[in-house]
Write an enzyme that holds these catalytic residues in place. Sequence first.
Site: not given
Length: 265
Positions: A42, A44-45, A78, A80, A84-85, A104, A134-135, A185, A219-220, A241
């Site tokens: 991912n 995104d960041h 993702h 959004r 934002r990203h 996403e 985040t989600t 997922e 996630h995470g 992340h």
Amino acid sequence: MTNRTVCLLSTGSHRKQGVKKIKICAVVAPGSTDPVKRLSVNLDHVATLREQRHTPYPDLTRAADLARAGGADGITLHLRGDRRHIQESDLAALSGGLLPVTLEIACTPENMEILRKYKPFAVTFVPERPEELTTEGGMNLSVASAMLARLIPEIRSLGIRVCLFLEPDEKALRLAKDLGATMVEIHTGGYAEGRVSVEEILQAADAGDSMGLEINAGHGLTVENARRLGQGKIHEFSIGHSIICRSVMVGLEEAVREMKAAIQG
Ligand code: PXP
């Protein structure tokens, strides 16, 4: 020891480049029925850093190339509502790349336009709240099922694979299957925070796999907590992340060295 390569599916996220199909292959060790796990990175960041100052860097295409060099099997973005990203231009740039793109996105009729336009390799529908960092959890299918039942047939007819982001709950997985999703997922945020056990995630993955669903998880996840999920029936991990954070630690020294050399004139 030779591995057996099983081509699970093929599709066309590379349509814009005139390539009709790409094969997504899973490597199966001899004597094992468990495919080697795929990793979709991912990005995104990477985009978050860029959007904070609206700079042209860091370049997402380059980031995707580096992820691929590191063994990534796909890229997750993702898009959004508040952008934002990831921006639509990122989706356009990466859709023609060498890695399949999983998009996403929230499940809304407006977002169907995005899917029709960019035709990503796969879409993962996620719940989205504008204020969230985040989600925050899996989809509530009792709320979303009417919309999904309406949209999934069209998405599938576009050649896009449909994945639903869900809590590790067998009933939700069954409903996803009934709605026509081919993938789910499993939300691992609760597991990453210690509220959900590794067994709960693995049991849900097992149940979904025996329903004929392809199981992703994300996630995470970090190197430490992802390792414990490796024995399960999870086909693909979606991780962002912790990888981007780790890349600061493994890349900072070199970046400083480059700058120190540059200012010497
Ligand atoms: N899967 C989904 C559905 C997500 O929304 C996210 C975060 O965008 C991830 C996976 C990746 O999570 P993380 O950045 O914590 O690895």
